[in-house]
Design a protein around this motif. Structure first.
Motif, PDB file in Angstrom:
ATOM      1  N   ILE A  13       0.858  -1.184   0.000  1.00 51.50           N
ATOM      2  CA  ILE A  13       0.000   0.000   0.000  1.00 51.50           C
ATOM      3  C   ILE A  13       0.894   1.233   0.000  1.00 51.50           C
ATOM      4  N   LEU A  14       0.693   2.104  -0.971  1.00 52.40           N
ATOM      5  CA  LEU A  14       1.469   3.342  -1.086  1.00 52.40           C
ATOM      6  C   LEU A  14       0.569   4.537  -0.808  1.00 52.40           C
ATOM      7  N   GLY A  15       1.161   5.594  -0.277  1.00 50.20           N
ATOM      8  CA  GLY A  15       0.427   6.835  -0.089  1.00 50.20           C
ATOM      9  C   GLY A  15       0.890   7.875  -1.093  1.00 50.20           C
ATOM     10  N   PHE A  16       0.020   8.259  -2.019  1.00 48.86           N
ATOM     11  CA  PHE A  16       0.337   9.293  -3.007  1.00 48.86           C
ATOM     12  C   PHE A  16      -0.151  10.633  -2.481  1.00 48.86           C
ATOM     13  N   ASP A  17       0.748  11.616  -2.430  1.00 55.09           N
ATOM     14  CA  ASP A  17       0.384  12.973  -2.021  1.00 55.09           C
ATOM     15  C   ASP A  17       0.268  13.837  -3.269  1.00 55.09           C
ATOM     16  N   ILE A  18      -0.918  14.366  -3.472  1.00 54.96           N
ATOM     17  CA  ILE A  18      -1.269  15.056  -4.717  1.00 54.96           C
ATOM     18  C   ILE A  18      -1.853  16.424  -4.386  1.00 54.96           C
ATOM     19  N   LEU A  19      -1.483  17.416  -5.173  1.00 51.79           N
ATOM     20  CA  LEU A  19      -2.020  18.770  -5.016  1.00 51.79           C
ATOM     21  C   LEU A  19      -2.845  19.114  -6.244  1.00 51.79           C
ATOM     22  N   LEU A  20      -4.052  19.650  -6.017  1.00 49.48           N
ATOM     23  CA  LEU A  20      -4.866  20.145  -7.127  1.00 49.48           C
ATOM     24  C   LEU A  20      -4.569  21.618  -7.353  1.00 49.48           C
ATOM     25  N   MET A  21      -4.252  21.956  -8.602  1.00 47.47           N
ATOM     26  CA  MET A  21      -4.051  23.358  -8.933  1.00 47.47           C
ATOM     27  C   MET A  21      -5.403  24.057  -9.080  1.00 47.47           C
ATOM     28  N   LYS A  22      -5.361  25.365  -9.193  1.00 46.07           N
ATOM     29  CA  LYS A  22      -6.594  26.146  -9.305  1.00 46.07           C
ATOM     30  C   LYS A  22      -7.428  25.706 -10.503  1.00 46.07           C
ATOM     31  N   ASN A  23      -6.743  25.240 -11.581  1.00 49.16           N
ATOM     32  CA  ASN A  23      -7.465  24.775 -12.774  1.00 49.16           C
ATOM     33  C   ASN A  23      -7.838  23.302 -12.680  1.00 49.16           C
ATOM     34  N   LEU A  24      -7.670  22.702 -11.481  1.00 46.63           N
ATOM     35  CA  LEU A  24      -8.024  21.307 -11.160  1.00 46.63           C
ATOM     36  C   LEU A  24      -7.061  20.282 -11.739  1.00 46.63           C
ATOM     37  N   LYS A  25      -5.921  20.741 -12.224  1.00 43.74           N
ATOM     38  CA  LYS A  25      -4.908  19.798 -12.695  1.00 43.74           C
ATOM     39  C   LYS A  25      -4.194  19.207 -11.482  1.00 43.74           C
ATOM     40  N   PRO A  26      -4.115  17.868 -11.375  1.00 40.24           N
ATOM     41  CA  PRO A  26      -3.399  17.266 -10.254  1.00 40.24           C
ATOM     42  C   PRO A  26      -1.891  17.282 -10.476  1.00 40.24           C
ATOM     43  N   MET A  27      -1.148  17.560  -9.410  1.00 41.88           N
ATOM     44  CA  MET A  27       0.310  17.558  -9.447  1.00 41.88           C
ATOM     45  C   MET A  27       0.819  16.602  -8.368  1.00 41.88           C
ATOM     46  N   LEU A  28       1.801  15.790  -8.719  1.00 47.01           N
ATOM     47  CA  LEU A  28       2.387  14.855  -7.760  1.00 47.01           C
ATOM     48  C   LEU A  28       3.355  15.586  -6.841  1.00 47.01           C
ATOM     49  N   LEU A  29       3.163  15.440  -5.537  1.00 46.66           N
ATOM     50  CA  LEU A  29       4.097  16.009  -4.569  1.00 46.66           C
ATOM     51  C   LEU A  29       5.128  14.963  -4.162  1.00 46.66           C
ATOM     52  N   GLU A  30       4.677  13.821  -3.681  1.00 49.01           N
ATOM     53  CA  GLU A  30       5.595  12.740  -3.330  1.00 49.01           C
ATOM     54  C   GLU A  30       4.822  11.448  -3.136  1.00 49.01           C
ATOM     55  N   VAL A  31       5.562  10.358  -2.929  1.00 47.54           N
ATOM     56  CA  VAL A  31       4.977   9.043  -2.691  1.00 47.54           C
ATOM     57  C   VAL A  31       5.546   8.514  -1.388  1.00 47.54           C
ATOM     58  N   ASN A  32       4.678   7.996  -0.539  1.00 47.71           N
ATOM     59  CA  ASN A  32       5.088   7.481   0.762  1.00 47.71           C
ATOM     60  C   ASN A  32       5.002   5.961   0.748  1.00 47.71           C
ATOM     61  N   ALA A  33       6.118   5.299   1.078  1.00 47.93           N
ATOM     62  CA  ALA A  33       6.137   3.830   1.075  1.00 47.93           C
ATOM     63  C   ALA A  33       5.471   3.251   2.313  1.00 47.93           C
ATOM     64  N   ASN A  34       5.360   4.051   3.365  1.00 49.36           N
ATOM     65  CA  ASN A  34       4.792   3.555   4.626  1.00 49.36           C
ATOM     66  C   ASN A  34       3.752   4.536   5.163  1.00 49.36           C
ATOM     67  N   PRO A  35       2.650   4.714   4.436  1.00 50.09           N
ATOM     68  CA  PRO A  35       1.640   5.671   4.896  1.00 50.09           C
ATOM     69  C   PRO A  35       1.016   5.213   6.217  1.00 50.09           C
ATOM     70  N   SER A  36       0.755   6.167   7.085  1.00 50.66           N
ATOM     71  CA  SER A  36       0.160   5.841   8.384  1.00 50.66           C
ATOM     72  C   SER A  36      -1.228   5.251   8.207  1.00 50.66           C
ATOM     73  N   MET A  37      -1.504   4.196   8.963  1.00 56.67           N
ATOM     74  CA  MET A  37      -2.828   3.585   8.955  1.00 56.67           C
ATOM     75  C   MET A  37      -3.529   3.782  10.299  1.00 56.67           C
ATOM     76  N   ARG A  38      -3.078   4.732  11.077  1.00 54.98           N
ATOM     77  CA  ARG A  38      -3.730   5.023  12.351  1.00 54.98           C
ATOM     78  C   ARG A  38      -5.123   5.590  12.111  1.00 54.98           C
ATOM     79  N   ILE A  39      -6.066   5.187  12.946  1.00 55.59           N
ATOM     80  CA  ILE A  39      -7.434   5.722  12.832  1.00 55.59           C
ATOM     81  C   ILE A  39      -7.802   6.492  14.098  1.00 55.59           C
ATOM     82  N   GLU A  40      -6.787   7.029  14.736  1.00 54.48           N
ATOM     83  CA  GLU A  40      -6.995   7.870  15.906  1.00 54.48           C
ATOM     84  C   GLU A  40      -5.987   9.005  15.862  1.00 54.48           C
ATOM     85  N   HIS A  41      -6.231  10.036  16.629  1.00 53.86           N
ATOM     86  CA  HIS A  41      -5.278  11.129  16.676  1.00 53.86           C
ATOM     87  C   HIS A  41      -5.060  11.573  18.126  1.00 53.86           C
TER      88      HIS A  41
END
Length: 358
Positions: free
Chosen positions: A287-315
């Motif tokens: 399972i990978l975590g993709f971090d993506i930013l939407l530009m004002k024109n709704l174009k998605p841009m890749l920020l980074e990829v996380n190999a170990n995204p957190s699966m915590r369901i609490e904060h």
């Protein structure tokens, strides 16, 4: 949600489970950080060899830029970037050349340490001369990227998308993308970067681990409000304003697939080195975590990829100064339980056995 937990519980109980350290054969091995066990000869492992190295900022940047050189239009979802310190002279020369050709160009750049996480060490600059002393870069390489100055705003706030992607197989290449993700918000109203506000991390950086320390961070019991929301709630708002959300999803799916294609050649080298063909060994998924930013024109841009995204369901919530407790996070539960549930369904080792019996 109760059905999700029930299914996961039933499936887990049907799998072989052993305490940490046992060497008996298992159906699924679930490692916390990376593929590191040379004593696994069967079953499935939830990490690919080399994945952690491949999605580090420098390595990811190299892989995507290689594809940008070959297919510039197809890979235009990744910001212009340079690797420091080796490409610092090139960075200086190219910025100087672009400013000369377009005097109105007033860029901002974001510097990201290669091994950094949770926003650690990230800072913004307006000129290459503002890069911090090269001595520290020798031991800690970094990627410098052109900063996206016109992001899509919701409630006047910048946000990014954490999307969960299951890489189920390299050969054949098999990719699954979760139907929902997390939208993680900054905690100060966005303004385009200037020399006066470059240091305001709560305005420019969407990292949850940074913004949770802001006095403006909002923990919400709703998936539609607060400083962390479901991506589907954002799409609903966009749809109500007439945006083509089907195209947004299509562009995001394309970005994910093309990014994994860029990583695949070297991932196969790692895989074949650790699990040579013809020798006993496990199969892998991750399972990978993709971090993506939407530009004002709704174009998605890749920020980074996380190999170990957190699966915590609490904060963590601060009850009083210095006193914290873990409380449930409805938005994390909504998204992450479904990700784990569907991953287990897809890699269920009993599925093939049941089909064979039928």
């Amino acid at each position: 949600m109760r059905e999700c937990w029930q299914f996961a519980s039933e499936l887990l109980s049907s799998l072989l489970q052993f305490p940490f350290g046992r060497r008996l054969p298992c159906d699924i091995y679930w490692h916390g950080v990376s593929f590191h066990d040379n004593y696994i000869f069967s079953g499935q492992v939830n990490k690919f060899p080399g994945m952690t190295e491949m999605v580090r900022k420098v390595t990811l940047s190299r892989a995507v830029r290689t594809m940008q050189d070959l297919f510039p239009i197809e890979y235009n979802f990744y910001p212009r970037s340079w690797i420091l310190p080796e490409e610092f002279p090139l960075f200086v020369a190219e910025v100087h050349m672009m400013k000369e050709s377009d005097p109105s160009w007033k860029p901002t750049f974001i510097v990201k340490p290669d091994g950094g996480c949770q926003g650690d060490g990230i800072y913004l600059i307006k000129d290459p001369s503002d890069v911090r002393p090269a001595g520290s870069l020798q031991s800690r390489p970094a990627v410098v990227q052109e900063y996206i100055c016109k992001p899509l705003l919701v409630d006047k706030l910048k946000f990014d998308i954490r999307l969960y992607v299951l890489l189920k197989s390299l050969e054949p290449l098999e990719i699954y993308i979760a139907k929902d993700g997390l939208s993680r918000f900054c905690t100060e109203p966005y303004q385009e970067p200037t020399l006066k506000n470059l240091h305001q991390v709560f305005m420019h950086l969407t990292n949850y681990s940074l913004n949770i320390h802001s006095g403006n961070f909002i923990h919400s019991d709703s998936v539609n409000t607060g400083s962390k929301r479901t991506f589907s709630s954002i799409l609903c708002r966009l749809s109500s304003r007439g945006a083509d959300v089907k195209k947004v999803w299509s562009d995001i799916i394309s970005l994910v697939i093309k990014t994994i294609i860029a990583l695949t050649p070297e991932l196969k080298v790692y895989y074949q080195s650790d699990i040579p063909a013809g020798k006993p060994g496990p199969t892998c998924f991750q399972i990978l975590g993709f971090d993506i930013l939407l530009m004002k024109n709704l174009k998605p841009m890749l920020l980074e990829v996380n190999a170990n995204p957190s699966m915590r369901i609490e904060h963590e919530q601060e009850l009083s100064p210095g006193v914290f407790e873990n409380v449930p996070s409805p938005v994390d539960e909504e998204v992450k339980v479904a990700v784990i549930r569907d991953t287990l369904r897809l890699v269920d080792p009993q599925k093939k056995k049941r089909k064979d019996i039928q």
